[in-house]
Design an enzyme around this catalytic site. Sequence first.
Site, short mmCIF file in Angstrom:
data_model
loop_
_atom_site.label_atom_id
_atom_site.label_comp_id
_atom_site.label_asym_id
_atom_site.label_seq_id
_atom_site.Cartn_x
_atom_site.Cartn_y
_atom_site.Cartn_z
N SER A 31 0.82 -1.21 0.00
CA SER A 31 0.00 0.00 0.00
C SER A 31 0.85 1.27 0.00
O SER A 31 1.52 1.57 -0.97
CB SER A 31 -0.96 -0.05 1.19
OG SER A 31 -1.96 0.92 1.08
N ASP B 160 10.70 5.93 -9.69
CA ASP B 160 10.39 6.72 -10.88
C ASP B 160 11.23 7.99 -10.96
O ASP B 160 11.68 8.38 -12.05
CB ASP B 160 8.90 7.08 -10.90
CG ASP B 160 8.01 5.89 -11.22
OD1 ASP B 160 8.51 4.92 -11.80
OD2 ASP B 160 6.81 5.94 -10.88
N LYS C 169 -0.85 -4.45 -3.64
CA LYS C 169 -2.21 -3.94 -3.44
C LYS C 169 -2.26 -2.48 -3.86
O LYS C 169 -1.77 -1.60 -3.17
CB LYS C 169 -2.68 -4.09 -2.00
CG LYS C 169 -4.13 -3.64 -1.82
CD LYS C 169 -4.59 -3.73 -0.38
CE LYS C 169 -6.06 -3.36 -0.27
NZ LYS C 169 -6.36 -1.98 -0.72
#
Length: 703
Positions: free
Chosen positions: A477, A488, A502
């Site tokens: 999460s 990124d 998830k």
Amino acid sequence: MKASHSLRKTCLMALLALGSSVAVAADKLPVLDVESLKPTREQTIASLNTVELLRRHHYNKMSLDDELSSEVFDTYLRQLDPQRSLFTARDIAEFEKNRRNLDDMLLAGDLNFGFQMHRQQIDRVNQRMVYILSILNQGIDTLDFNTEQTIQIDREDADWVADEDALKQLWRRQLKDEIIRLKLAGREDQAIGELLEKRYKNQQSRLAQTRSEDIFQNYINALAQVYDPHTQYMSPESAENFDINMSLSLEGIGAVLQSDDEFTKIVRLVPAGPAAKSEQLAPADRIVGVAQEQGEMVDVVGWRLDEVVKLIRGPKGSSVRLEVIPAANPKTDMTSRVVNLVRESVKLEDQAAKAEVLDFSEQGRDYRVGVIEVPGFYIDFKAYRRGDPDYRSTTRDVRRLLQELQEKEVDGIVLDLRNNGGGSLQEATELTGLFIERGPTVLVRDAQGQVQVLDDPDSGVAYTGPLAVMVNRLSASASEIFAGAMQDYGRALIVGEPTFGKGTVQSIQPLNHGELKLTLAKFYRVSGQSTQHRGVVPDISYPSLLETTDIGESSLPRALPWDTIKPVPYRMEAELGSLIEPLTARHSRRAADDPDFTYTLARIELDRAMKERKVLPLNEAKRREEQKAFEDKLLALENTRRKAKGEEPLESLEEEDPFLEAGNNPMTEPLEDKDKEDDPFLAETGHILIDLLQLKEQVVKAS
């Protein structure tokens, strides 16, 4: 070895034989009033409301048509008979007549067919118990354990047996298998008899107490979980125990539990809770017994989840003992152990981030690596809302620790997110902001396709040096949102295992009767990649004994898929892509000589070979030979590891050894009370961070 328990996840009932001295009187069996189990008006209305909410608001837009009806049918059938050991081919042929009619029935609020299937399942479970008890009454010695018979390990996709006579033959083989498992796990015949007499009388009594609400919840969830595994109908009683988080709401052991066939399985450990502190429990462990203080161990196989939870909960400061089958055991190893826990509440400060410094010496140079363990993404909402300037939060604590570590002149920092199950989305965003100048952090896409961008609006960075983020299969999460953003932006190396995966958002919708937990949105990284299903894939991967088939989003049926959306503009902080290959090469060379890494890889291969077996012999001598061969290989692996580390070898697996007793990969263990020698994966991450520093220095010199 310790007291053992023979259980199998895939078997609906663990069926074993009693000694000849145990008698079960047929006239004392509980009476089942199956015909009284019918849907109520409240349940009918709740089913209609559920159907409408799913059709209109679920993220995964699906039409309730014949195709979906067929999926609901298969899902419900798996719920009722997961190992195809209750229904016959004739039963299935009758059920099949309505395979494509469930959509029309549900749209009309007609629950009768679902109740009919469940009533037949209850009848067949009772038949099975009566049959097994009749064999138990004759005694274990009436069964032949010297035959050449075999049994299929997993019957999830097996053919349905022809008739009830064939069912009885199957039940008899399952009984023999369970007896052998208990014998191999060290149980004596008398102990087996005592255990099973209580277990099956208990289960038969509980079967007779089946409520209409139990059937309704199972049936309507067959519909809900066709949409995705996190969409769930909760009865009024289940809603009170939402997620069964027993330390943050009520006094307990600090674990999130769920039903797994007839077992109660640990899904997640709450950071700093009694279960996590014990270092003896792990996700996917199965709880098979519960005892209060010095009381008798109560066998809870076949119990409803809410009943198990009631046994585990209790006053703060009181003790509870759990008998568990470790998840790290091979599936055929049903050895259990007892864990003692003291119930307590988990305080915010116990979950707070903490830091330490690890010292390294490489190529004649000393390095200092700071490590910050982040157990969860927390915030003291009460203090925050009342305007307390000193409220606690993950971001505030990490900011302070970063400052302290930089004052100690560390060369790089590791953020340890292993076992971090998530928490506050706001904190995941703000923590990202400590390491980037400014920009988007996560995207949230709703069922209508609208995308909300959450960002870090503040300029300024708390730390600009080399950074690595450690993750494992239990990082979920908010941990995945943070790790994905760091990857990124090129701000940190991600090291460890693929994360949980998830990437969906749920909301609770009240009904006239109970509640519906409904998936409404998905998370995406700024690069447009979903965190759903795949999780965050590390730049440098570590081996793990945790099986992705047992833990993680990809292990759940009908989990929403990984996908991508249009990325948002963001500025890369750094470009680490060109360094991944040389970093991986250096890591691989070290790992090849690291006894813990080589042990883990060899253990994974050994476990995989065990799991690839399709059948087991029902010959006790052959089973003992198989177990002995496995234990010999395991002992050889462990002693190879010990020899390489300069430790004394073990004479047998029965000797006390924390690595074997816990059954866990060090990759899943927290920083607390450990140093780099105790946690080889943390030490290796430190080495990788130093490699990164050295490679960057080489690039600077070359330029």
